[in-house]
Enzyme design. Structure first.
Site, mmCIF file in Angstrom:
data_model
loop_
_atom_site.group_PDB
_atom_site.id
_atom_site.type_symbol
_atom_site.label_atom_id
_atom_site.label_comp_id
_atom_site.label_asym_id
_atom_site.label_seq_id
_atom_site.Cartn_x
_atom_site.Cartn_y
_atom_site.Cartn_z
ATOM 1 N N GLU A 136 0.822 -1.214 0.000
ATOM 2 C CA GLU A 136 0.000 0.000 0.000
ATOM 3 C C GLU A 136 0.857 1.265 0.000
ATOM 4 O O GLU A 136 0.526 2.244 -0.682
ATOM 5 C CB GLU A 136 -0.946 -0.007 1.209
ATOM 6 C CG GLU A 136 -1.874 -1.205 1.284
ATOM 7 C CD GLU A 136 -2.658 -1.441 0.010
ATOM 8 O OE1 GLU A 136 -2.918 -0.465 -0.723
ATOM 9 O OE2 GLU A 136 -3.006 -2.601 -0.263
ATOM 10 N N HIS A 165 1.895 2.111 -3.420
ATOM 11 C CA HIS A 165 0.933 2.899 -4.201
ATOM 12 C C HIS A 165 1.147 4.397 -3.973
ATOM 13 O O HIS A 165 1.043 5.196 -4.913
ATOM 14 C CB HIS A 165 -0.496 2.514 -3.825
ATOM 15 C CG HIS A 165 -0.969 1.241 -4.462
ATOM 16 N ND1 HIS A 165 -0.919 1.032 -5.824
ATOM 17 C CD2 HIS A 165 -1.507 0.108 -3.923
ATOM 18 C CE1 HIS A 165 -1.406 -0.173 -6.099
ATOM 19 N NE2 HIS A 165 -1.764 -0.751 -4.964
ATOM 20 N N GLU A 188 -0.458 -2.776 -9.890
ATOM 21 C CA GLU A 188 -0.539 -3.691 -8.750
ATOM 22 C C GLU A 188 0.723 -4.542 -8.648
ATOM 23 O O GLU A 188 1.236 -4.779 -7.550
ATOM 24 C CB GLU A 188 -1.784 -4.574 -8.863
ATOM 25 C CG GLU A 188 -3.098 -3.835 -8.677
ATOM 26 C CD GLU A 188 -3.193 -3.148 -7.327
ATOM 27 O OE1 GLU A 188 -2.753 -3.736 -6.312
ATOM 28 O OE2 GLU A 188 -3.697 -2.008 -7.284
#
Length: 347
Positions: free
Chosen positions: A175, A178, A248
């Site tokens: 995360e 990202h 991803e």
């Protein structure tokens, strides 16, 4: 007063959707198979981004230049206003979504989770502070935020129960990846392009058909280019989904750097195992409006802290089959492919 049913918009949407299905079912799998393994992750991301931008720019060029006489006569201002409206609505969503997420999921600070997030962020060299929050729901994690709210990493309480410390660090690393890769802003930018093409196309067709002299060359050309824009908008959406899946993989590299490839694989495998052992919970996540943010968009289980995954199970998952069609329409790659990608990752 606006009509409840717009036959022009409906017909164009149906046409674009049919073309997209045909491309996704017949053409896309063959193209994906033929180019598989020919590009590095960075090369694939760059190529996909270039295709998205160039395709969008080319169609806008056709409308702006090829059909310029018709647009000059029938509605440059309206079409430019439509583009502005689409961009504005997406910006409003981008700004408001962190506040909505905090309320919708009951986000709350957690000192223990914050310590782990801070440690992983430092390990990955994040130059900014990331707020850690615990949210309700099935086992998952996601990154969100903007320039007004700051950056967040949310982890569900059930994910905390599911993973051990190293696996949790891998999930958090994914995360934080990202955020480091600026994926929220990047996907906002690319995500708005299909919408611009679609509404630009519908507006062009509507202007052409409403013209008092809709049989002249200018208006017929405008209608043709408008139809093309609608169809291409659906195809660009497929490219945007492909780009999202590549991001991803890119975030998985951050998770692997944070805690090791094995920890990242075990975390993903546990989520995958939940998916198959709890099919009745599928609608919980698959219908969530924020599912594109999740570490696994199709996860649909209720946490069970006693579920474990062995190395042999991970190897079995790597060999398991998955729907290529479902993958093409997904924001996330299937778990078997992500596990195999991590095998090949050099960190």
């Amino acid at each position: 007063m606006f009509p409840i049913f717009d036959p022009i918009a409906f017909g164009l949407y149906l046409l674009g959707y049919i073309v997209m299905i045909i491309v996704a079912v017949v053409i896309a799998p063959k193209v994906a198979s033929s180019i598989s393994g020919r590009f590095t992750l960075y090369g694939a991301m760059a190529l996909t981004a270039v295709l998205i931008v160039l395709t969008t720019a080319f169609v806008i060029y056709l409308i702006a230049i090829v059909a310029a006489p018709a647009l000059a006569e029938y509605g440059w201002g309206f079409i430019l206003g439509m583009i502005f409206f689409v961009v504005l609505m997406n910006l409003i969503t981008y700004i408001a979504s962190p506040f909505l997420i905090n309320v919708t999921y009951g986000a709350r600070p957690d000192p223990r989770l914050q310590e782990i997030v801070d440690a992983v962020a430092s390990r990955l060299g994040a130059p900014f502070r990331i707020k850690a929050v615990v949210v309700d729901g099935p086992p998952n994690a996601f990154a969100y935020g903007n320039f007004l709210t700051g950056r967040y990493v949310a982890v569900t309480s059930s994910m905390l129960a599911l993973t051990d410390k190293r696996e949790l660090e891998a999930v958090i690393g994914h995360e934080i990846g990202h955020h480091l890769h600026r994926d929220n802003a990047l996907m906002l930018l690319f995500g708005v392009l299909p919408s611009i093409l679609y509404y630009l196309g519908v507006s062009s067709v509507r202007i052409a058909l409403s013209s008092s002299n809709n049989r002249n060359n200018n208006t017929m050309l405008l209608a043709a280019v408008g139809i093309l824009a609608v169809v291409v908008s659906f195809l660009v959406q497929l490219l945007v989904l492909a780009f999202s899946r590549l991001r991803e993989y890119y975030a998985d590299t951050a998770g692997a750097k944070a805690a090791g490839k094995e920890a990242m694989q075990f975390a993903l495998a546990k989520i995958h195992k939940f998916y198959f052992s709890n099919p009745e919970a599928h609608e919980i996540i698959s219908g969530d409006k924020f599912r594109a943010l999740f570490i696994y968009a199709l996860v649909n289980a209720v946490a069970n802290p006693f579920i474990t995954v062995t190395r042999s199970e991970i190897e079995e998952i790597k060999r398991s089959s998955y729907s290529v069609i479902q993958e093409i329409f997904s924001t996330h790659p299937p778990i078997p492919k992500r596990l195999r990608f991590l095998d090949q990752l050099q960190i």
